[in-house]
Write a protein that holds these residues in place. Structure first.
Motif, PDB file in Angstrom:
ATOM      1  N   SER A 255      10.418  -3.337   1.180  1.00 32.32           N
ATOM      2  CA  SER A 255       9.621  -2.699   2.230  1.00 32.32           C
ATOM      3  C   SER A 255       8.231  -2.344   1.717  1.00 32.32           C
ATOM      4  O   SER A 255       7.223  -2.593   2.385  1.00 32.32           O
ATOM      5  CB  SER A 255      10.335  -1.436   2.725  1.00 32.32           C
ATOM      6  OG  SER A 255       9.525  -0.718   3.620  1.00 32.32           O
ATOM      7  N   ARG A 256       8.182  -1.754   0.515  1.00 33.70           N
ATOM      8  CA  ARG A 256       6.869  -1.406  -0.042  1.00 33.70           C
ATOM      9  C   ARG A 256       6.037  -2.649  -0.333  1.00 33.70           C
ATOM     10  O   ARG A 256       4.812  -2.647  -0.178  1.00 33.70           O
ATOM     11  CB  ARG A 256       7.059  -0.574  -1.308  1.00 33.70           C
ATOM     12  CG  ARG A 256       7.578   0.830  -1.046  1.00 33.70           C
ATOM     13  CD  ARG A 256       7.474   1.691  -2.290  1.00 33.70           C
ATOM     14  NE  ARG A 256       8.407   1.264  -3.318  1.00 33.70           N
ATOM     15  CZ  ARG A 256       9.648   1.713  -3.447  1.00 33.70           C
ATOM     16  NH1 ARG A 256      10.116   2.611  -2.578  1.00 33.70           N
ATOM     17  NH2 ARG A 256      10.431   1.284  -4.426  1.00 33.70           N
ATOM     18  N   LEU A 257       6.715  -3.717  -0.749  1.00 30.09           N
ATOM     19  CA  LEU A 257       6.001  -4.978  -0.978  1.00 30.09           C
ATOM     20  C   LEU A 257       5.363  -5.477   0.312  1.00 30.09           C
ATOM     21  O   LEU A 257       4.195  -5.878   0.338  1.00 30.09           O
ATOM     22  CB  LEU A 257       6.969  -6.024  -1.532  1.00 30.09           C
ATOM     23  CG  LEU A 257       6.456  -7.471  -1.572  1.00 30.09           C
ATOM     24  CD1 LEU A 257       5.292  -7.585  -2.548  1.00 30.09           C
ATOM     25  CD2 LEU A 257       7.571  -8.425  -1.958  1.00 30.09           C
ATOM     26  N   LEU A 258       6.121  -5.444   1.401  1.00 28.19           N
ATOM     27  CA  LEU A 258       5.589  -5.902   2.690  1.00 28.19           C
ATOM     28  C   LEU A 258       4.434  -5.014   3.144  1.00 28.19           C
ATOM     29  O   LEU A 258       3.453  -5.502   3.724  1.00 28.19           O
ATOM     30  CB  LEU A 258       6.700  -5.900   3.734  1.00 28.19           C
ATOM     31  CG  LEU A 258       7.821  -6.930   3.546  1.00 28.19           C
ATOM     32  CD1 LEU A 258       8.912  -6.717   4.584  1.00 28.19           C
ATOM     33  CD2 LEU A 258       7.288  -8.349   3.623  1.00 28.19           C
ATOM     34  N   ALA A 259       4.562  -3.698   2.889  1.00 28.21           N
ATOM     35  CA  ALA A 259       3.497  -2.783   3.309  1.00 28.21           C
ATOM     36  C   ALA A 259       2.214  -3.034   2.523  1.00 28.21           C
ATOM     37  O   ALA A 259       1.118  -3.037   3.087  1.00 28.21           O
ATOM     38  CB  ALA A 259       3.964  -1.340   3.134  1.00 28.21           C
ATOM     39  N   ARG A 260       2.351  -3.253   1.207  1.00 23.97           N
ATOM     40  CA  ARG A 260       1.152  -3.488   0.381  1.00 23.97           C
ATOM     41  C   ARG A 260       0.489  -4.821   0.703  1.00 23.97           C
ATOM     42  O   ARG A 260      -0.720  -4.966   0.568  1.00 23.97           O
ATOM     43  CB  ARG A 260       1.525  -3.444  -1.101  1.00 23.97           C
ATOM     44  CG  ARG A 260       1.820  -2.062  -1.635  1.00 23.97           C
ATOM     45  CD  ARG A 260       1.812  -2.060  -3.161  1.00 23.97           C
ATOM     46  NE  ARG A 260       2.804  -2.968  -3.693  1.00 23.97           N
ATOM     47  CZ  ARG A 260       4.045  -2.628  -4.021  1.00 23.97           C
ATOM     48  NH1 ARG A 260       4.442  -1.373  -3.838  1.00 23.97           N
ATOM     49  NH2 ARG A 260       4.896  -3.509  -4.526  1.00 23.97           N
ATOM     50  N   ALA A 261       1.292  -5.784   1.141  1.00 26.49           N
ATOM     51  CA  ALA A 261       0.750  -7.118   1.400  1.00 26.49           C
ATOM     52  C   ALA A 261       0.273  -7.285   2.838  1.00 26.49           C
ATOM     53  O   ALA A 261      -0.011  -8.399   3.268  1.00 26.49           O
ATOM     54  CB  ALA A 261       1.809  -8.178   1.083  1.00 26.49           C
ATOM     55  N   ALA A 262       0.191  -6.171   3.581  1.00 28.16           N
ATOM     56  CA  ALA A 262      -0.216  -6.265   4.990  1.00 28.16           C
ATOM     57  C   ALA A 262      -1.587  -6.922   5.101  1.00 28.16           C
ATOM     58  O   ALA A 262      -2.523  -6.560   4.386  1.00 28.16           O
ATOM     59  CB  ALA A 262      -0.235  -4.887   5.629  1.00 28.16           C
ATOM     60  N   VAL A 263      -1.690  -7.885   5.996  1.00 28.56           N
ATOM     61  CA  VAL A 263      -2.935  -8.634   6.135  1.00 28.56           C
ATOM     62  C   VAL A 263      -3.970  -7.877   6.952  1.00 28.56           C
ATOM     63  O   VAL A 263      -5.151  -8.179   6.899  1.00 28.56           O
ATOM     64  CB  VAL A 263      -2.647 -10.003   6.791  1.00 28.56           C
ATOM     65  CG1 VAL A 263      -2.280  -9.849   8.248  1.00 28.56           C
ATOM     66  CG2 VAL A 263      -3.834 -10.938   6.648  1.00 28.56           C
ATOM     67  N   SER A 264      -3.530  -6.860   7.708  1.00 26.80           N
ATOM     68  CA  SER A 264      -4.461  -6.100   8.536  1.00 26.80           C
ATOM     69  C   SER A 264      -3.905  -4.699   8.720  1.00 26.80           C
ATOM     70  O   SER A 264      -2.790  -4.372   8.295  1.00 26.80           O
ATOM     71  CB  SER A 264      -4.662  -6.788   9.897  1.00 26.80           C
ATOM     72  OG  SER A 264      -3.457  -6.751  10.645  1.00 26.80           O
ATOM     73  N   GLU A 265      -4.689  -3.866   9.370  1.00 28.19           N
ATOM     74  CA  GLU A 265      -4.332  -2.455   9.522  1.00 28.19           C
ATOM     75  C   GLU A 265      -3.036  -2.279  10.297  1.00 28.19           C
ATOM     76  O   GLU A 265      -2.219  -1.414   9.968  1.00 28.19           O
ATOM     77  CB  GLU A 265      -5.474  -1.716  10.241  1.00 28.19           C
ATOM     78  CG  GLU A 265      -5.189  -0.244  10.501  1.00 28.19           C
ATOM     79  CD  GLU A 265      -6.298   0.425  11.289  1.00 28.19           C
ATOM     80  OE1 GLU A 265      -6.171   1.614  11.584  1.00 28.19           O
ATOM     81  OE2 GLU A 265      -7.301  -0.266  11.609  1.00 28.19           O
ATOM     82  N   HIS A 266      -2.813  -3.072  11.333  1.00 29.17           N
ATOM     83  CA  HIS A 266      -1.642  -2.895  12.191  1.00 29.17           C
ATOM     84  C   HIS A 266      -0.565  -3.948  11.943  1.00 29.17           C
ATOM     85  O   HIS A 266       0.363  -4.088  12.740  1.00 29.17           O
ATOM     86  CB  HIS A 266      -2.067  -2.937  13.660  1.00 29.17           C
ATOM     87  CG  HIS A 266      -3.122  -1.938  14.012  1.00 29.17           C
ATOM     88  ND1 HIS A 266      -4.462  -2.264  14.093  1.00 29.17           N
ATOM     89  CD2 HIS A 266      -3.044  -0.608  14.265  1.00 29.17           C
ATOM     90  CE1 HIS A 266      -5.151  -1.197  14.401  1.00 29.17           C
ATOM     91  NE2 HIS A 266      -4.327  -0.167  14.507  1.00 29.17           N
ATOM     92  N   ALA A 267      -0.696  -4.705  10.864  1.00 24.42           N
ATOM     93  CA  ALA A 267       0.307  -5.733  10.560  1.00 24.42           C
ATOM     94  C   ALA A 267       1.610  -5.075  10.121  1.00 24.42           C
ATOM     95  O   ALA A 267       1.620  -4.008   9.507  1.00 24.42           O
ATOM     96  CB  ALA A 267      -0.206  -6.667   9.476  1.00 24.42           C
ATOM     97  N   ARG A 268       2.729  -5.728  10.444  1.00 24.61           N
ATOM     98  CA  ARG A 268       4.048  -5.262  10.067  1.00 24.61           C
ATOM     99  C   ARG A 268       4.834  -6.420   9.478  1.00 24.61           C
ATOM    100  O   ARG A 268       4.659  -7.574   9.883  1.00 24.61           O
ATOM    101  CB  ARG A 268       4.799  -4.691  11.267  1.00 24.61           C
ATOM    102  CG  ARG A 268       4.184  -3.435  11.874  1.00 24.61           C
ATOM    103  CD  ARG A 268       4.321  -2.238  10.942  1.00 24.61           C
ATOM    104  NE  ARG A 268       3.778  -1.018  11.539  1.00 24.61           N
ATOM    105  CZ  ARG A 268       2.541  -0.600  11.378  1.00 24.61           C
ATOM    106  NH1 ARG A 268       1.715  -1.323  10.631  1.00 24.61           N
ATOM    107  NH2 ARG A 268       2.124   0.512  11.946  1.00 24.61           N
ATOM    108  N   GLY A 269       5.689  -6.095   8.510  1.00 26.67           N
ATOM    109  CA  GLY A 269       6.547  -7.099   7.892  1.00 26.67           C
ATOM    110  C   GLY A 269       8.005  -6.813   8.192  1.00 26.67           C
ATOM    111  O   GLY A 269       8.424  -5.651   8.263  1.00 26.67           O
ATOM    112  N   TYR A 270       8.792  -7.867   8.363  1.00 25.88           N
ATOM    113  CA  TYR A 270      10.201  -7.740   8.716  1.00 25.88           C
ATOM    114  C   TYR A 270      11.004  -8.752   7.896  1.00 25.88           C
ATOM    115  O   TYR A 270      10.517  -9.847   7.596  1.00 25.88           O
ATOM    116  CB  TYR A 270      10.456  -8.029  10.200  1.00 25.88           C
ATOM    117  CG  TYR A 270       9.536  -7.302  11.158  1.00 25.88           C
ATOM    118  CD1 TYR A 270       9.958  -6.183  11.855  1.00 25.88           C
ATOM    119  CD2 TYR A 270       8.226  -7.757  11.390  1.00 25.88           C
ATOM    120  CE1 TYR A 270       9.129  -5.521  12.742  1.00 25.88           C
ATOM    121  CE2 TYR A 270       7.386  -7.097  12.268  1.00 25.88           C
ATOM    122  CZ  TYR A 270       7.848  -5.986  12.948  1.00 25.88           C
ATOM    123  OH  TYR A 270       7.031  -5.338  13.825  1.00 25.88           O
TER     124      TYR A 270
END
Length: 659
Positions: A255-270
């Motif tokens: 989860s932290r990896l996805l958050a750090r790799a966010a491509v934009s301010e409102h991007a989300r990873g799943y």
């Protein structure tokens, strides 16, 4: 007797002439207007297609850039994801062929501890590394520094970086030992107990690996000690399938990896498993909800659920059968366009069917291009506006002389010969017309010497626009009144009373506006406020109640300051009701006022007056209590009879916001 053909034709022409004149009159406009329209249409005909082509091309480029950025981010995330699980997979596969790990947990413990610690140091995303034995023995090393849950669960000494657990089961009984190590691997504490509840043989990872005889993945599940959400990679030893090595990978790490790799301010990873169940989310609060879903009883049963509006549209995209599982998808979330990169991920037959999704609002990518497009459109618009102004100027220059002649003719028609004649123009035809008009002026001036001017002037009648009608609609109404204001007025000069009221109303007016209301009228020391008119307000009942509470709080503070300053307190009572009223402009044709009228308004006023009888501050009707959607605290006072009203009113005291 029938008319001749020529006479009939003449009658038909005469009948058709009025219709033709009316049709032509509709198109009669000033010359400058016609010239301006022609020039403006030419400018628009050239500019609009160019503006649209620029916008369309820029949008296509922005979308292509968004897809490229999303694809690159998704690939980087997949690489990191595979790296995390690849480290764990390498760890268990290497461990499965190490002879020393086949011996009981406490045998050659120093060498095993060094191996486990070095393995954890080289695998930054691994939470724990362990080996389970067929007799129930267990060797376990954890990175305490990475997971605060271990430090809390073990009550580890200060400075603990790693902890190693051994469970031995000699004939005398099981024995569990925890050894706490610092960063250099030195033991800084040790704890033993014969109360051992953990048995690796009963754990799913041990059973699955020993039964499969090959590396397996197990989870997600909640770890027994720290309560973290983890996924286990386990493999049986090559020479003894009943000895199983495993590593725990915390999904919070993903989860932290996805958050750090966010491509934009409102991007989300799943991350979804093979059943399309969400197992990882880049948002910390959503991860806690996922963890709670794996627990029989959530850690915090009172926690408010966190909603991700994009989650269900993404699931819909995952249900779409596609020949290419790795694709870019577009969809809408509450009317806002989104873009998502969907990628399947897995390795060595493990985690097969897992899907990583990176999603973000399309505006996150197109906003810079949109701003650039807006700037270009603004520049184009300015150029177009300049062209329009130039067209208007040219038309004005051409028509100015004609307007001067028209004004001269109007003065002549009014028999006003004092006004100066029109100026000469640089257009020869207009100068010819001006000379002819000057001759007519002299002729009519001479004629006016013999005919009274009043007999030949026309009288122009003016019309008056009809006013709008009042309409019936639902509103919420609030009335206020100051207690004993008559006494206060007697004890102070009119100037002091006006000053106090001005300060009082200055305090109340912004509060009413802040809660989407409008003060319809100041009635002496009272206020008549209304919601849902003239501007629609779907939560007008809640807004009226919130406003009444904030007004009371503000006036209480105001009165406290007045007490300290020796000024009189303006104790205020409130009445709130909701229902239908007739709302709009009412009054005489010469003067009108915007207001609301009807039983709803009367009831609100009566409720305000009932405060004196019940010793309350804010009274509302039963209708208000029923229509409130926000949590408010009400105290029932029964049914009361309002003055001048045959039906009783169920009344409540509004005490505040419910806890």
């Amino acid at each position: 007797m029938a008319g001749t053909p020529s006479a009939v034709a003449g009658d038909a022409s005469a009948a058709a002439a009025p219709g033709q004149d009316a049709a032509q009159t509709r198109w009669v406009r000033p010359l400058r207007l016609h010239l301006s329209i022609v020039i403006i249409l030419l400018l628009i005909g050239i500019s609009v297609p160019l503006m649209w082509l620029t916008y369309a091309q820029g949008r296509r480029m922005a979308l292509a850039t968004a897809e490229e950025q999303m694809s690159q981010l998704s690939q980087r995330t997949i690489d990191r994801y595979r790296s995390i699980f690849g480290d764990g997979y390498s760890t268990v596969t290497v461990a499965s062929v190490l002879q020393p790990l086949l011996s009981p947990p406490s045998d050659d413990l120093k060498a095993k501890t060094d191996f486990l610690v070095k393995t954890l140091e080289g695998s930054p995303y691994t939470d724990g590394f362990y080996v389970g034995y067929p007799d129930g023995g267990f060797l376990h090393a954890v990175a305490v520094e990475r997971n605060p849950g271990w430090a809390k669960a073990l009550d580890a000494p200060v400075g603990t970086v790693f902890a190693v657990r051994t469970i031995d089961r000699p004939p005398s009984g099981p024995l569990q030992t925890w050894r706490f190590l610092d960063r250099g691997g030195a033991v800084i504490g040790e704890r033993q107990t014969d109360k051992v509840s953990y048995d690796p043989r009963r754990r799913p990872w041990y059973r699955a690996a020993s039964r499969a005889g090959a590396p397996v993945s197990v989870g997600p599940y909640v770890t027994a000690t720290t309560g973290s959400l983890a996924l286990t990679l386990a493999a049986p030893m090559a020479e003894n399938r009943q000895v199983v090595a495993g590593v725990d990978l915390l999904l919070e790490t993903i989860s932290r990896l996805l958050a750090r790799a966010a491509v934009s301010e409102h991007a989300r990873g799943y991350v979804f498993d093979y059943e399309k169940k969400l197992i990882v989310h880049s948002d910390e609060a959503m991860m806690q909800q996922i963890l709670d879903s794996y627990l029989p009883t959530p850690k915090d049963g009172g926690r408010s659920p966190v909603a991700d509006p994009a989650l269900e549209p993404i699931r819909e995209q995952l249900r779409v059968i596609s020949e290419n599982p790795d694709r870019t998808a577009r969809f809408e979330v509450d009317g806002e366009p989104y873009i998502a990169r969907i990628s399947s991920v897995g390795f060595s037959d493990l985690l097969r069917g897992n899907t990583i999704v990176i999603a973000a609002p399309l505006s996150d990518f197109t906003a810079p291009s949109q701003r650039l497009l807006t700037k270009n459109l603004a520049i184009t618009g300015i150029v177009l506006l300049a062209g329009i102004m130039a067209a208007l100027l040219v038309a004005r220059l051409i028509s100015r002389a004609l307007l001067g002649l028209s004004e001269d003719a109007r003065h002549i028609g009014n028999l006003d010969f004092e006004a100066p004649p029109a100026k000469r123009s640089w257009i020869a035809e207009i100068n010819t017309l001006a000379r002819a008009l000057a001759s007519a002026r002299e002729a009519i001036r001479t004629f006016a010497l013999y005919v009274p001017r009043e007999l030949v002037r026309n009288i122009v009648a003016s019309g008056q626009a009809s006013a709008g009608k009042a309409v019936r609609q639902e509103v919420s109404v609030l009335f206020t009144d100051i207690r004993d204001f008559t006494t206060i007025s007697e004890q102070h000069s009119p100037e002091e009373v006006v000053g106090m009221l001005s300060t009082y109303f200055d305090l109340m007016n912004p509060i009413v506006e802040r809660h989407n209301g409008v003060i319809v009228q100041y009635l002496g020391d009272s206020i008549y406020a209304m919601w849902n008119a003239p501007v629609a307000d779907p939560t007008h009942v809640d807004d009226a109640c919130r406003c009444a509470l904030e007004l009371k709080a503000a006036i209480d503070a105001f009165n406290a300051a007045n007490r300290q300053a020796g000024r009189p307190e303006l104790v205020t009572r409130f009445g709130v009701h909701t229902g239908e009223a007739v709302v709009g402009s009412v009054g005489a044709q010469a003067r009108r006022q915007y207001t609301g009228m009807g039983d709803t308004v009367n009831v609100a006023s009566r409720l305000e007056g009932m405060n004196k009888e019940y010793g309350t501050t804010i009274l509302v009707s039963g209708t208000v209590r029923e229509r409130c959607t926000a949590p408010f605290a009400f105290r029932g006072l029964g049914v009361a009879k309002a003055k001048g009203r045959s039906e009783g009113i169920e009344i409540f005291e509004l005490e505040g916001v419910a806890p």
